[in-house]
Scaffold this motif. Structure first.
Motif, PDB file in Angstrom:
ATOM      1  N   ILE A   1      19.333 -42.756  -9.250  1.00  0.00           N
ATOM      2  CA  ILE A   1      20.670 -42.419  -8.529  1.00  0.00           C
ATOM      3  C   ILE A   1      21.446 -43.706  -8.593  1.00  0.00           C
ATOM      4  O   ILE A   1      20.950 -44.627  -8.037  1.00  0.00           O
ATOM      5  CB  ILE A   1      20.619 -41.860  -7.354  1.00  0.00           C
ATOM      6  N   PHE A   2      22.619 -43.557  -9.255  1.00  0.00           N
ATOM      7  CA  PHE A   2      23.655 -44.935  -9.231  1.00  0.00           C
ATOM      8  C   PHE A   2      24.921 -44.342  -8.531  1.00  0.00           C
ATOM      9  O   PHE A   2      25.656 -43.365  -9.147  1.00  0.00           O
ATOM     10  CB  PHE A   2      24.097 -45.299 -10.653  1.00  0.00           C
ATOM     11  N   ASP A   3      25.432 -44.912  -7.193  1.00  0.00           N
ATOM     12  CA  ASP A   3      26.390 -44.446  -6.703  1.00  0.00           C
ATOM     13  C   ASP A   3      27.290 -45.620  -5.847  1.00  0.00           C
ATOM     14  O   ASP A   3      26.657 -46.489  -5.534  1.00  0.00           O
ATOM     15  CB  ASP A   3      26.101 -43.329  -5.756  1.00  0.00           C
ATOM     16  N   ASN A   4      28.627 -45.287  -6.084  1.00  0.00           N
ATOM     17  CA  ASN A   4      29.516 -46.203  -5.165  1.00  0.00           C
ATOM     18  C   ASN A   4      29.067 -47.820  -5.672  1.00  0.00           C
ATOM     19  O   ASN A   4      28.971 -48.584  -4.804  1.00  0.00           O
ATOM     20  CB  ASN A   4      29.036 -46.087  -3.771  1.00  0.00           C
ATOM     21  N   ASN A   5      29.447 -48.025  -6.998  1.00  0.00           N
ATOM     22  CA  ASN A   5      29.739 -49.443  -7.385  1.00  0.00           C
ATOM     23  C   ASN A   5      30.799 -49.886  -6.786  1.00  0.00           C
ATOM     24  O   ASN A   5      31.925 -49.321  -6.899  1.00  0.00           O
ATOM     25  CB  ASN A   5      29.394 -49.423  -8.817  1.00  0.00           C
ATOM     26  N   ILE A   6      30.941 -51.168  -6.312  1.00  0.00           N
ATOM     27  CA  ILE A   6      32.085 -51.653  -5.709  1.00  0.00           C
ATOM     28  C   ILE A   6      32.357 -53.038  -5.900  1.00  0.00           C
ATOM     29  O   ILE A   6      32.818 -53.725  -5.366  1.00  0.00           O
ATOM     30  CB  ILE A   6      31.898 -51.580  -4.108  1.00  0.00           C
ATOM     31  N   SER A   7      32.143 -53.339  -7.216  1.00  0.00           N
ATOM     32  CA  SER A   7      32.605 -54.592  -7.821  1.00  0.00           C
ATOM     33  C   SER A   7      33.882 -54.831  -8.011  1.00  0.00           C
ATOM     34  O   SER A   7      34.649 -53.805  -8.266  1.00  0.00           O
ATOM     35  CB  SER A   7      31.761 -54.525  -9.574  1.00  0.00           C
ATOM     36  N   LYS A   8      34.292 -56.262  -7.683  1.00  0.00           N
ATOM     37  CA  LYS A   8      35.574 -56.665  -7.802  1.00  0.00           C
ATOM     38  C   LYS A   8      35.755 -57.650  -9.064  1.00  0.00           C
ATOM     39  O   LYS A   8      36.534 -58.299  -9.299  1.00  0.00           O
ATOM     40  CB  LYS A   8      36.036 -57.349  -6.663  1.00  0.00           C
ATOM     41  N   SER A   9      34.704 -57.818  -9.947  1.00  0.00           N
ATOM     42  CA  SER A   9      34.630 -58.432 -11.180  1.00  0.00           C
ATOM     43  C   SER A   9      35.050 -57.869 -12.443  1.00  0.00           C
ATOM     44  O   SER A   9      34.657 -56.635 -12.531  1.00  0.00           O
ATOM     45  CB  SER A   9      33.257 -59.206 -11.181  1.00  0.00           C
ATOM     46  N   GLU A  10      36.117 -58.562 -13.092  1.00  0.00           N
ATOM     47  CA  GLU A  10      36.351 -57.695 -14.365  1.00  0.00           C
ATOM     48  C   GLU A  10      35.460 -57.762 -15.489  1.00  0.00           C
ATOM     49  O   GLU A  10      35.367 -57.334 -16.520  1.00  0.00           O
ATOM     50  CB  GLU A  10      37.680 -58.363 -14.889  1.00  0.00           C
ATOM     51  N   TRP A  11      34.272 -58.641 -15.307  1.00  0.00           N
ATOM     52  CA  TRP A  11      33.108 -58.793 -16.273  1.00  0.00           C
ATOM     53  C   TRP A  11      31.901 -57.800 -15.919  1.00  0.00           C
ATOM     54  O   TRP A  11      30.771 -57.944 -16.372  1.00  0.00           O
ATOM     55  CB  TRP A  11      32.679 -59.991 -16.447  1.00  0.00           C
ATOM     56  N   ALA A  12      32.243 -56.903 -14.751  1.00  0.00           N
ATOM     57  CA  ALA A  12      30.856 -56.221 -14.183  1.00  0.00           C
ATOM     58  C   ALA A  12      31.170 -54.748 -13.770  1.00  0.00           C
ATOM     59  O   ALA A  12      32.445 -54.499 -14.023  1.00  0.00           O
ATOM     60  CB  ALA A  12      30.143 -57.059 -13.114  1.00  0.00           C
ATOM     61  N   GLY A  13      30.552 -54.325 -12.911  1.00  0.00           N
ATOM     62  CA  GLY A  13      31.053 -53.234 -12.346  1.00  0.00           C
ATOM     63  C   GLY A  13      30.384 -51.710 -13.095  1.00  0.00           C
ATOM     64  O   GLY A  13      30.865 -50.551 -13.317  1.00  0.00           O
ATOM     65  N   PHE A  14      29.244 -51.848 -13.664  1.00  0.00           N
ATOM     66  CA  PHE A  14      28.605 -50.814 -14.470  1.00  0.00           C
ATOM     67  C   PHE A  14      27.339 -50.277 -13.691  1.00  0.00           C
ATOM     68  O   PHE A  14      26.648 -50.981 -12.957  1.00  0.00           O
ATOM     69  CB  PHE A  14      28.109 -51.482 -15.934  1.00  0.00           C
ATOM     70  N   GLY A  15      26.915 -49.013 -14.003  1.00  0.00           N
ATOM     71  CA  GLY A  15      25.767 -48.408 -13.519  1.00  0.00           C
ATOM     72  C   GLY A  15      24.685 -49.192 -14.313  1.00  0.00           C
ATOM     73  O   GLY A  15      23.817 -49.870 -13.746  1.00  0.00           O
ATOM     74  N   VAL A  16      24.910 -49.009 -15.700  1.00  0.00           N
ATOM     75  CA  VAL A  16      23.863 -49.683 -16.487  1.00  0.00           C
ATOM     76  C   VAL A  16      24.582 -50.323 -17.581  1.00  0.00           C
ATOM     77  O   VAL A  16      25.253 -49.886 -18.215  1.00  0.00           O
ATOM     78  CB  VAL A  16      22.784 -48.885 -17.026  1.00  0.00           C
ATOM     79  N   GLY A  17      24.424 -51.709 -17.847  1.00  0.00           N
ATOM     80  CA  GLY A  17      25.101 -52.449 -18.778  1.00  0.00           C
ATOM     81  C   GLY A  17      24.112 -52.985 -19.764  1.00  0.00           C
ATOM     82  O   GLY A  17      23.027 -53.511 -19.431  1.00  0.00           O
TER      83      GLY A  17
END
Length: 359
Positions: A225-241
């Motif tokens: 389960i992947f939920d509520n990613n709260i990244s503020k980086s423009e190079w991240a913010g993925f469930g799976v990269g």
């Protein structure tokens, strides 16, 4: 007229089916809590408190824990056991091969590093298990060797919960929780092969839940389960990269909700399979060169999607289920036997035998 034996068999079968349905419905609930049981010390385990550890959340237990690990190592391997408590660590502890770490319960057995250094608590050398612990630090665990298992362990690590910078194989992570961590699992620098991530939860992640940034091979991410990613980086913010020519990466029976970037981001000739997974409310922020979508396939990435469900998004998230970059640097996306509820896909996505439900 059914015989008593047939009736009894059918009754048991129906009860089993009902129980299975309830279980799998709960597993898809983002509020589902993974089961963490109280564990007795394994036979022959070395108790850290017998070597002077306090576990009171005040005194520094680094030396006592190191001595307990050294004792197990001198015996040719074994298990160091932590009773319930909070154990303070002030520097990295190297754990030799064949020495495992067990806690009583991940709700109440915490190892924490509070000196502010960007360094892991434990470096694991191989052929060992970490189980029933809660890890709180900037960096949690560094994987240095092969055949390591991490079970029923909770992580809250500002930078990286599990770090994989060396070439490794045979890592198994099962029933783990990653909360308010930078990267849940980061494979960087050298390839990590034959990895299994099972029945785990990634919640309120600050960068990526899982980032495979190496030419790794043979990963299975299943029932997660992947939920509520709260990244503020423009190079991240993925469930799976996934990038750097990683191949044979399979995501199965997993759920992605409220991921601010893409739920699955694939680029740089990486090859990924997505099977039987559910997507809802992903792609909340658009970054330069990176689209808002549930799944994004960029720069010659290859993604095959089967038997998956893309639910309608709220207004804050993208209505694009699958984005595929245009040629000449385009990706290659294929989707079959999947359902799209008020969701669309890029024109360059190859698709067949799908169900598009549009109100």
């Amino acid at each position: 007229m059914l015989s008593k034996k047939t009736f009894l068999f059918l009754s048991i079968l129906i009860l089993f089916i009902i129980a299975a349905v309830i279980y799998f419905q709960s597993r898809n609930d983002p509020n589902y809590e993974l089961p963490f049981e109280i564990a007795a010390p394994p036979p022959g385990a070395i108790n850290a408190k017998d070597h002077g550890a306090y576990g009171d959340g005040k005194k520094d237990d680094t030396q006592a824990i190191s001595e307990a690990i050294s004792t197990a190592n001198k015996l040719g391997g074994g298990t160091v056991y932590f009773d319930n408590g909070t154990y303070i660590v002030s520097k990295k502890i190297n754990v030799p091969k064949n020495v495992s770490l067990y806690g009583a319960n991940s709700e109440n057995t915490t190892i924490t590093r509070q000196d502010g250094e960007d360094q892991e608590i434990f470096s694991l050398s191989g052929n060992q298990t970490v189980q029933n612990l809660s890890i709180i630090s900037n960096i949690g665990i560094n994987i240095l060797g092969d055949n390591i298992s991490i079970h029923q362990t909770k992580f809250r690590c500002v930078l990286q919960a599990i770090q994989m910078f060396n070439k490794t194989s045979g890592l198994i992570i099962k029933q783990a929780e990653f909360t308010e961590s930078g990267y849940g699992i980061l494979s960087n620098n050298e390839a990590s092969n034959n990895v299994r991530i099972l029945d785990s939860k990634f919640h309120n992640i600050l960068y990526d839940g899982i980032e495979i940034n190496t030419p790794s091979d043979n990963w299975i991410i299943e029932n997660c389960i992947f939920d509520n990613n709260i990244s503020k980086s423009e190079w991240a913010g993925f469930g799976v990269g996934v990038a750097k020519k990683a191949k044979n990466i399979t995501i199965k029976n997993s759920k992605f909700t409220n991921i601010i970037g893409q739920a699955v981001h694939v680029e740089d000739y990486a090859e990924v399979w997505v099977i039987g997974s559910v997507f809802e409310n992903n792609g909340g922020v658009k970054y330069k060169g990176s689209p808002t979508a549930d799944i994004a396939v960029l720069s010659n990435g290859v993604v095959t999607i089967k038997n998956s469900l893309f639910n309608e998004s709220s207004a804050d998230y993208s209505d694009l289920a699958i984005y595929n970059t245009d040629l000449p640097v385009g990706g290659h996306a294929y989707v079959t036997n999947s359902t799209f509820n008020n969701k669309r896909i890029s024109k360059t996505v190859n698709h067949e035998q799908n169900n598009f439900l549009n109100e």
